[in-house]
Design a protein around this motif. Structure first.
Motif, PDB file in Angstrom:
ATOM      1  N   UNK A  50     114.938  44.151  29.744  1.00 25.04           N
ATOM      2  CA  UNK A  50     114.643  44.725  31.056  1.00 25.04           C
ATOM      3  C   UNK A  50     113.935  46.072  30.923  1.00 25.04           C
ATOM      4  N   UNK A  51     114.220  46.785  29.829  1.00 23.53           N
ATOM      5  CA  UNK A  51     113.533  48.057  29.599  1.00 23.53           C
ATOM      6  C   UNK A  51     112.051  47.817  29.364  1.00 23.53           C
ATOM      7  N   UNK A  52     111.736  46.779  28.549  1.00 24.85           N
ATOM      8  CA  UNK A  52     110.332  46.445  28.305  1.00 24.85           C
ATOM      9  C   UNK A  52     109.639  45.990  29.584  1.00 24.85           C
ATOM     10  N   UNK A  53     110.358  45.190  30.408  1.00 18.85           N
ATOM     11  CA  UNK A  53     109.766  44.710  31.663  1.00 18.85           C
ATOM     12  C   UNK A  53     109.434  45.867  32.591  1.00 18.85           C
ATOM     13  N   UNK A  54     110.355  46.829  32.694  1.00 17.95           N
ATOM     14  CA  UNK A  54     110.088  47.985  33.566  1.00 17.95           C
ATOM     15  C   UNK A  54     108.902  48.790  33.053  1.00 17.95           C
ATOM     16  N   UNK A  55     108.809  48.890  31.723  1.00 18.73           N
ATOM     17  CA  UNK A  55     107.693  49.626  31.138  1.00 18.73           C
ATOM     18  C   UNK A  55     106.368  48.925  31.445  1.00 18.73           C
ATOM     19  N   UNK A  56     106.353  47.587  31.300  1.00 12.52           N
ATOM     20  CA  UNK A  56     105.131  46.823  31.580  1.00 12.52           C
ATOM     21  C   UNK A  56     104.737  46.960  33.047  1.00 12.52           C
ATOM     22  N   UNK A  57     105.736  46.867  33.933  1.00 13.78           N
ATOM     23  CA  UNK A  57     105.431  46.953  35.366  1.00 13.78           C
ATOM     24  C   UNK A  57     104.917  48.337  35.748  1.00 13.78           C
ATOM     25  N   UNK A  58     105.471  49.374  35.156  1.00 15.50           N
ATOM     26  CA  UNK A  58     104.996  50.722  35.480  1.00 15.50           C
ATOM     27  C   UNK A  58     103.573  50.938  34.980  1.00 15.50           C
ATOM     28  N   UNK A  59     103.265  50.357  33.805  1.00 18.34           N
ATOM     29  CA  UNK A  59     101.902  50.472  33.283  1.00 18.34           C
ATOM     30  C   UNK A  59     100.932  49.631  34.102  1.00 18.34           C
ATOM     31  N   UNK A  60     101.416  48.481  34.605  1.00 17.69           N
ATOM     32  CA  UNK A  60     100.551  47.547  35.342  1.00 17.69           C
ATOM     33  C   UNK A  60      99.948  48.164  36.593  1.00 17.69           C
ATOM     34  N   UNK A  61     100.615  49.186  37.127  1.00 12.19           N
ATOM     35  CA  UNK A  61     100.079  49.805  38.342  1.00 12.19           C
ATOM     36  C   UNK A  61      98.710  50.429  38.105  1.00 12.19           C
ATOM     37  N   UNK A  62      98.392  50.721  36.858  1.00 14.37           N
ATOM     38  CA  UNK A  62      97.134  51.387  36.527  1.00 14.37           C
ATOM     39  C   UNK A  62      96.131  50.443  35.852  1.00 14.37           C
ATOM     40  N   UNK A  63      96.424  49.126  35.904  1.00 11.45           N
ATOM     41  CA  UNK A  63      95.550  48.137  35.290  1.00 11.45           C
ATOM     42  C   UNK A  63      94.844  47.319  36.350  1.00 11.45           C
ATOM     43  N   UNK A  64      93.790  46.604  35.923  1.00 10.09           N
ATOM     44  CA  UNK A  64      93.138  45.641  36.813  1.00 10.09           C
ATOM     45  C   UNK A  64      94.089  44.474  37.035  1.00 10.09           C
ATOM     46  N   UNK A  65      93.934  43.710  38.121  1.00 13.12           N
ATOM     47  CA  UNK A  65      94.824  42.564  38.356  1.00 13.12           C
ATOM     48  C   UNK A  65      94.868  41.584  37.181  1.00 13.12           C
ATOM     49  N   UNK A  66      93.688  41.331  36.560  1.00 14.74           N
ATOM     50  CA  UNK A  66      93.671  40.396  35.438  1.00 14.74           C
ATOM     51  C   UNK A  66      94.497  40.915  34.268  1.00 14.74           C
ATOM     52  N   UNK A  67      94.274  42.184  33.915  1.00 12.06           N
ATOM     53  CA  UNK A  67      95.009  42.759  32.791  1.00 12.06           C
ATOM     54  C   UNK A  67      96.500  42.840  33.095  1.00 12.06           C
ATOM     55  N   UNK A  68      96.835  43.138  34.363  1.00 13.56           N
ATOM     56  CA  UNK A  68      98.252  43.220  34.735  1.00 13.56           C
ATOM     57  C   UNK A  68      98.932  41.869  34.597  1.00 13.56           C
ATOM     58  N   UNK A  69      98.217  40.812  35.019  1.00 16.93           N
ATOM     59  CA  UNK A  69      98.799  39.468  34.921  1.00 16.93           C
ATOM     60  C   UNK A  69      99.021  39.086  33.469  1.00 16.93           C
TER      61      UNK A  69
END
Length: 554
Positions: A50-69
């Motif tokens: 869950x720590x990794x998931x939260x980290x990915x989600x927080x980083x995803x806010x600054x990525x393009x939709x494709x990269x976030x997916x």
């Protein structure tokens, strides 16, 4: 910056791995980059995912939709996607992009800026225009179509009563809308409006004329161009540019004659300050009063002339000797001036050799069948013979080739056959503009087929008929929406060189899939083919992106 995995071998032979957040830093002494640990997540088998998931989600806010997916998918089985639904996307996306490029959305939003509605009137009108172009249906059927079948940007559902109210309000701004749409379209597409083509058609209603209300002053019985004289109708007019773009529409009661509408059309178009305009019209508008009307305020006309009208000037033009000038394949012209001074009239006689050969073959086939019918008459009894002879004499095709002797016998009229041959492959045009060459007059009139193409698209592809509206305002609004759909469709056809029916079939293959997971929802479009991308490029429009919507769950 990256996730670094390091391992060490234990004394018992097992291996323990650790996860670290690290990044590389340049070491000047060693002259190579070394990994610097920023944070240690601990042993790999004990890491809190869950720590990794939260980290990915927080980083995803600054990525393009494709990269976030892709980052979400990298987490593992927790991001498994389920395919929930699919909607057609290609046609609606192309129409939406063209609608915006032409500034239609801005025009309507400005016209309705002082009206408060829960739903955008502009989006409701666009949904009706798109429905007419993509899947013509009733307003009630549109509710299901918008909700389940097609993706329309900016609107997810409609209700029939909202659509009817939008139709009523659209009619209130019709005059200003038509003018602003014309200005926007002509500026953007650099339309040439020196030649304007005008024609009328009719569209019927599935109502028996005897069942129509007595106070119905709009839906009337009249000359049906749909070959449905048994039904009441309205008359529709279109003004089309030489590129085939319909710039304005009209609608009149069903018993209106072509001859009576020219004055209104002329006044409406003069109000738009189009400059020097040459009106191109068919033979049905060639009355002297109409021609004078078209010449008001410096206007000119190119109008088809009925060769069998019996007019003295027409007969003289047809009998005038002279050589034809070859213009292009299967097109020859003869410039003819009849009369002097104020009585001077200019005609252009056009001859098509291939069409002349078709006329000759068609006439010979008719005469051959006629001779067969006349032979059959000899085998009939007196009463049956009389009835059959009357039918032949009144027949619209055969009757003109028959003459009756004093004793009642029917014979072929050989002089009528020779006279008919004089008109094979020919048509006569009259114009008031002496600055145009005979070639320009002939080619300009030939392009009148663009109006016929527009009517054909309006009636077949957009399924204008039959109409089921009863109120005059709803009928007018329905035709106005159909005109907007026709405007978009004809622009697409002119720019891509394809018919809308064929292109619509190809665009329907572009779908929008809705996928869901525990992390959120994704709307992804199908991959575009080379032909699909080519169609969007021809219109200067952006194709749908790979991901239209991505919604993460908190």
């Amino acid at each position: 910056m990256y996730i670094r995995r390091v391992s060490r071998k234990n004394k018992n032979g097992t291996t323990t791995a650790y996860l670290q957040l690290a990044h590389n830093e340049w070491d000047p002494g060693s002259k190579y980059a070394k990994a610097k640990v920023i944070y240690s997540f601990g042993r790999e088998d004990e890491v809190d995912r869950s720590v990794l998931e939260r980290l990915v989600q927080s980083i995803s806010r600054y990525l393009t939709p494709e990269a976030a997916l892709q980052a979400q998918n990298a987490i593992g089985d927790t991001a498994e996607f389920l395919f929930q639904s699919s909607k057609r996307l290609g046609g609606s996306w192309m129409l939406h992009q063209l609608w915006k490029k032409l500034g239609m959305d801005a025009i309507l939003e400005k016209l309705f800026s002082d009206r408060n509605h829960q739903s955008s009137i502009e989006r409701l009108i666009f949904s009706m225009v798109a429905n007419r172009a993509l899947n013509p249906s009733s307003k009630l059927a549109m509710e299901d179509w918008v909700k389940h079948d097609v993706y329309l940007p900016g609107i997810t559902e409609v209700h029939s009563q909202q659509l009817y109210r939008a139709m009523d309000e659209l009619l209130e701004v019709q005059s200003e809308l038509e003018h602003q749409v014309y200005c926007s379209v002509s500026d953007l597409l650099n339309l040439e409006v020196d030649l304007l083509y005008f024609d009328t058609t009719s569209s019927y209603f599935e109502v028996d004329p005897f069942d129509a209300p007595e106070d119905d002053e709009f839906r009337k019985a009249g000359f049906s161009k749909d070959k449905r004289p048994d039904l009441i109708q309205v008359v529709i007019g279109l003004a089309v540019t030489r590129e085939g773009i319909p710039i304005r529409s009209w609608v009149w009661p069903g018993n209106t004659s072509d001859m009576s509408v020219v004055d209104e059309v002329k006044k409406d178009l003069v109000g738009w300050r189009l400059g020097r305009v040459i009106s191109v019209m068919d033979r049905g508008f060639s009355s002297e009063d109409n021609l004078r009307t078209l010449q008001r305020t410096g206007g000119h006309y190119i109008v088809g002339e009925k060769m069998h009208s019996g007019k003295e000037t027409t007969e003289e033009a047809m009998s005038r000797k002279g050589r034809y000038h070859h213009v292009r394949d299967n097109l020859q012209v003869k410039d003819i001036i009849v009369g002097d001074g104020e009585a001077r009239k200019r005609f252009v006689l056009v001859y098509n050799p291939k069409e002349a050969e078709r006329d000759r073959i068609r006439r010979e086939q008719h005469i051959e069948k006629l001779q067969g019918h006349m032979e059959e008459l000899k085998q009939l009894g007196k009463q049956a013979h009389t009835k059959a002879a009357c039918r032949l004499r009144s027949h619209p095709t055969y009757g003109k080739y028959i003459r009756q002797l004093k004793d009642g016998t029917l014979k072929l009229d050989k002089q009528a056959i020779r006279d008919a041959a004089k008109y094979d492959g020919k048509y006569l045009i009259r114009t008031s503009d002496d600055t145009l060459s005979a070639e320009d007059v002939a080619l300009g009139y030939k392009q009148l087929v663009d109006v016929e193409d527009a009517f054909r698209t309006l009636k077949t592809t957009l399924e204008l008929r039959p109409m089921f509206h009863r109120l005059e305002d709803r009928i007018r609004s329905h035709i106005l929406i159909s005109w907007l759909a026709l405007l978009l469709v004809r622009i697409v056809e002119v720019k891509t060189g394809q018919t809308w029916a064929a292109l619509r079939k190809e665009l329907d293959r572009i779908h929008l899939g809705h996928f869901s997971s525990i992390n959120g929802d994704v709307c992804q479009s199908t991959e575009l083919t080379a032909d699909q991308r080519k169609s969007f490029a021809a219109l200067g429009l952006e194709p749908p992106p790979r991901f239209l919507e991505i919604h993460s769950k908190p």
